[in-house]
Motif scaffolding. Structure first.
Motif, mmCIF file in Angstrom:
data_model
loop_
_atom_site.group_PDB
_atom_site.id
_atom_site.type_symbol
_atom_site.label_atom_id
_atom_site.label_comp_id
_atom_site.label_asym_id
_atom_site.label_seq_id
_atom_site.Cartn_x
_atom_site.Cartn_y
_atom_site.Cartn_z
ATOM 1 N N VAL A 184 0.920 48.094 -4.918
ATOM 2 C CA VAL A 184 1.719 48.621 -3.809
ATOM 3 C C VAL A 184 0.821 49.444 -2.887
ATOM 4 O O VAL A 184 0.112 50.341 -3.343
ATOM 5 C CB VAL A 184 2.871 49.506 -4.325
ATOM 6 C CG1 VAL A 184 3.726 50.001 -3.151
ATOM 7 C CG2 VAL A 184 3.732 48.748 -5.331
ATOM 8 N N ILE A 185 0.872 49.104 -1.605
ATOM 9 C CA ILE A 185 0.181 49.896 -0.584
ATOM 10 C C ILE A 185 1.232 50.364 0.414
ATOM 11 O O ILE A 185 1.878 49.545 1.081
ATOM 12 C CB ILE A 185 -0.915 49.084 0.137
ATOM 13 C CG1 ILE A 185 -1.938 48.542 -0.863
ATOM 14 C CG2 ILE A 185 -1.598 49.947 1.202
ATOM 15 C CD1 ILE A 185 -2.994 47.644 -0.241
ATOM 16 N N PHE A 193 7.485 53.012 8.597
ATOM 17 C CA PHE A 193 7.012 52.831 7.225
ATOM 18 C C PHE A 193 7.083 51.364 6.841
ATOM 19 O O PHE A 193 8.090 50.687 7.092
ATOM 20 C CB PHE A 193 7.855 53.647 6.246
ATOM 21 C CG PHE A 193 7.500 53.420 4.803
ATOM 22 C CD1 PHE A 193 6.355 53.974 4.260
ATOM 23 C CD2 PHE A 193 8.313 52.628 3.992
ATOM 24 C CE1 PHE A 193 6.022 53.757 2.923
ATOM 25 C CE2 PHE A 193 7.993 52.411 2.664
ATOM 26 C CZ PHE A 193 6.843 52.974 2.118
ATOM 27 N N VAL A 194 6.017 50.880 6.224
ATOM 28 C CA VAL A 194 6.029 49.512 5.695
ATOM 29 C C VAL A 194 5.336 49.516 4.336
ATOM 30 O O VAL A 194 4.290 50.136 4.149
ATOM 31 C CB VAL A 194 5.361 48.510 6.665
ATOM 32 C CG1 VAL A 194 3.891 48.815 6.872
ATOM 33 C CG2 VAL A 194 5.555 47.070 6.179
ATOM 34 N N ARG A 195 5.971 48.870 3.383
ATOM 35 C CA ARG A 195 5.446 48.772 2.017
ATOM 36 C C ARG A 195 4.865 47.379 1.809
ATOM 37 O O ARG A 195 5.525 46.373 2.076
ATOM 38 C CB ARG A 195 6.555 49.057 1.008
ATOM 39 C CG ARG A 195 6.173 48.831 -0.443
ATOM 40 C CD ARG A 195 7.198 49.451 -1.379
ATOM 41 N NE ARG A 195 7.036 50.906 -1.429
ATOM 42 C CZ ARG A 195 8.040 51.768 -1.376
ATOM 43 N NH1 ARG A 195 9.285 51.351 -1.259
ATOM 44 N NH2 ARG A 195 7.806 53.068 -1.443
ATOM 45 N N ASN A 196 3.646 47.319 1.322
ATOM 46 C CA ASN A 196 2.932 46.062 1.070
ATOM 47 C C ASN A 196 2.898 45.820 -0.437
ATOM 48 O O ASN A 196 2.399 46.663 -1.189
ATOM 49 C CB ASN A 196 1.520 46.188 1.640
ATOM 50 C CG ASN A 196 0.693 44.910 1.583
ATOM 51 O OD1 ASN A 196 -0.482 44.946 1.914
ATOM 52 N ND2 ASN A 196 1.266 43.786 1.207
ATOM 53 N N LEU A 197 3.474 44.719 -0.884
ATOM 54 C CA LEU A 197 3.436 44.340 -2.297
ATOM 55 C C LEU A 197 2.491 43.150 -2.470
ATOM 56 O O LEU A 197 2.635 42.130 -1.791
ATOM 57 C CB LEU A 197 4.827 43.961 -2.803
ATOM 58 C CG LEU A 197 5.925 45.025 -2.717
ATOM 59 C CD1 LEU A 197 7.199 44.520 -3.392
ATOM 60 C CD2 LEU A 197 5.484 46.346 -3.337
ATOM 61 N N ILE A 198 1.548 43.299 -3.403
ATOM 62 C CA ILE A 198 0.534 42.264 -3.631
ATOM 63 C C ILE A 198 0.571 41.869 -5.102
ATOM 64 O O ILE A 198 0.436 42.716 -5.984
ATOM 65 C CB ILE A 198 -0.873 42.780 -3.279
ATOM 66 C CG1 ILE A 198 -0.909 43.300 -1.829
ATOM 67 C CG2 ILE A 198 -1.909 41.682 -3.478
ATOM 68 C CD1 ILE A 198 -2.148 44.094 -1.507
ATOM 69 N N PRO A 199 0.758 40.587 -5.389
ATOM 70 C CA PRO A 199 0.816 40.136 -6.796
ATOM 71 C C PRO A 199 -0.581 40.033 -7.392
ATOM 72 O O PRO A 199 -1.230 38.983 -7.330
ATOM 73 C CB PRO A 199 1.488 38.765 -6.684
ATOM 74 C CG PRO A 199 1.092 38.267 -5.329
ATOM 75 C CD PRO A 199 0.980 39.479 -4.443
ATOM 76 N N PRO A 253 -2.961 53.470 -3.286
ATOM 77 C CA PRO A 253 -2.256 52.343 -3.925
ATOM 78 C C PRO A 253 -1.874 52.667 -5.363
ATOM 79 O O PRO A 253 -2.482 53.514 -6.020
ATOM 80 C CB PRO A 253 -3.288 51.207 -3.875
ATOM 81 C CG PRO A 253 -4.283 51.607 -2.832
ATOM 82 C CD PRO A 253 -4.324 53.101 -2.876
ATOM 83 N N TYR A 254 -0.851 51.981 -5.839
ATOM 84 C CA TYR A 254 -0.454 52.115 -7.240
ATOM 85 C C TYR A 254 0.053 50.760 -7.728
ATOM 86 O O TYR A 254 0.267 49.839 -6.936
ATOM 87 C CB TYR A 254 0.602 53.211 -7.428
ATOM 88 C CG TYR A 254 1.839 53.064 -6.570
ATOM 89 C CD1 TYR A 254 2.991 52.436 -7.049
ATOM 90 C CD2 TYR A 254 1.869 53.594 -5.283
ATOM 91 C CE1 TYR A 254 4.130 52.332 -6.261
ATOM 92 C CE2 TYR A 254 3.011 53.482 -4.485
ATOM 93 C CZ TYR A 254 4.131 52.851 -4.983
ATOM 94 O OH TYR A 254 5.256 52.734 -4.201
#
Length: 454
Positions: free
Chosen positions: A19-20, A41-47, A10-11
């Motif tokens: 971002v995962i 591919f799937v990008r996970n955005l977490i606030p 993650p970054y």
């Protein structure tokens, strides 16, 4: 089913977004779960600013974004901008590169050449890249992320489909509606048809209207465009990547008429081309590079090969747009060029033509497969009308009255079939409204989702 999930380190992006990135291995053909695998591919955005601590982050409900096209991945800038707005509504977001696109196992002509697949094999491969299998991929991902939740409601997620992503949402509602909390679509309620003819018969009228707007705004371009086409007809113009800039390909610039600012962008290309002809007697490298850059079929072949088959259910496409556009003389250069200089030639819209598989360098190896698919009638059903009629999942849709890509009349026919639909209908946005008027559209959709009545 054999499945591997690769999760990268993650970054954090500016704005406190964690971002995962994950890759999922899934079957190319779900009827053969132990057969060939592809990666999704799937990008996970977490606030993280809203949810500090891993336990709280994991409790944020998921909203999955389904991209338009078909044949496009999701760029990071869109996911961050739209993601921020969705995170304000209390979600973590998922950004899927649909199979064959982006960072998922891609479809490109050189891959087929490397594996020495013949036209029949290539056509069969493409048949696994429609909405039905995109939805199956989504379900594979949902099971991985949410099956561990104790509450059955927590195993569901919400989805937002833009354009073709909304078509996928209707397929999702047809066959896996028990996996969905809520559906949002923007320019994405699909025509309920079994072949594309009705779609193009309706859309050609909207494309005609947009051409009238173009030539009313830039009347000098009536003669300018005719002059450019005359030059292209008399000269073999090769684009930087080896494609042909034919009369047909120049007229395909009209696809931009369906988005905000598109008419002005096309005029600038016309203006630049005329300036080149006046000063150089030919078209400059810069102009040719600009034209090539506006047309994405070389880099997104699914967009060309499956554009008509995405409508097919047990029927052939048979080069629908080509057949229908030929009935209207305004779009036929071979007829307009013999008329007086003040008669405009009309640009075409979001349409696929057989000659594109000669004019676009990276489509040439796919010409045979495209021909086979255009004449194939073995397409499974994408929608279950009886299930859609009984739908209880809230569907909140932004519908654009002046949409040049998805006909308003056909949308209303579908909206009258699907249960529990509420629409924002506006003539203030074109097909890319979610990019240009993001805040107002989302605000209205989320108000609709409350189902509060006067």
């Amino acid at each position: 089913m054999n499945m591997e999930v690769t999760q990268l380190e993650p970054y954090i992006l500016k704005g406190s977004i964690k971002v995962i990135d994950r890759f999922f291995s899934v079957p190319l053909d779900y009827a053969k779960p132990d057969g060939q695998l592809i990666r999704i591919f799937v990008r996970n955005l977490i606030p993280v600013g809203e949810a500090k601590g891993s336990s709280v982050e994991s409790d944020l409900p998921y909203l999955l974004y389904l991209q338009g096209g078909p044949g496009f991945g999701v760029d990071l800038s869109l996911s961050v901008d739209l993601g921020n707005a969705l995170h304000q509504k209390g979600y973590q977001t998922l950004w899927l590169d649909p199979r064959g696109t982006g960072l998922s196992t891609p479809i490109t002509a050189d891959i087929f050449q490397a594996t020495q697949m013949d036209d029949k094999d290539i056509a069969q491969y493409f048949k696994h890249f429609r909405a039905d299998n995109i939805v199956r991929d989504c379900e594979t991902i949902r099971h991985f992320l949410l099956d561990g939740k104790k509450d059955p409601e927590a195993r569901k997620w919400s989805i937002l489909g833009q354009s073709f992503g909304g078509f996928c949402a209707a397929t999702y509602l047809s066959f896996h509606n028990d996996s969905l909390k809520e559906v949002f679509t923007t320019g994405g309620i699909p025509p309920m048809v079994d072949s594309p003819d009705a779609v193009y018969e309706a859309l050609v009228l909207k494309v005609e209207q947009r051409n009238k707007v173009y030539y009313e705004k830039y009347p000098q371009d009536v003669r300018n465009v005719r002059r450019i086409l005359d030059f292209l007809e008399r000269n073999n113009v090769v684009l930087p990547n080896g494609g042909n800039l034919s009369v047909s390909r120049w007229l395909q610039l009209g696809m931009q008429f369906g988005s905000h600012g598109g008419i002005d962008r096309v005029h600038q290309l016309v203006f630049r081309a005329i300036t080149d002809l006046d000063s150089l007697g030919r078209l400059s490298y810069g102009l040719l590079d600009s034209v090539q850059g506006t047309q994405s079929f070389d880099t997104n072949p699914i967009y060309a090969v499956l554009h008509e088959p995405i409508y097919c259910q047990g029927r052939t496409a048979s080069w629908s747009a080509h057949r229908i556009i030929q009935k209207n003389d305004k779009f036929v250069w071979g007829k307009v060029k013999h008329m007086s200089d003040d008669v405009p030639i009309y640009f075409t819209g979001e349409m696929i033509f057989p000659d594109m598989f000669e004019d676009y360098h990276h489509l040439r190896p796919l010409r045979g497969a495209a021909e086979l698919l255009a004449n194939d009638e073995d397409w499974p059903m994408l929608y279950d009308l009886e299930t859609l009629k009984k739908n209880k999942v809230k569907v909140n849709a932004a519908t654009y009255y002046d949409d040049m890509y998805v006909d308003f009349g056909l949308v209303q026919q579908t909206a009258s079939v699907i249960g529990n639909v509420e629409q924002l209908i506006t003539n203030q946005s074109f097909h890319d409204g979610i990019r240009k008027n993001m805040d107002s559209i989302l605000e209205t959709l989320f108000k609709l989702s409350k189902r509060e009545r006067d």
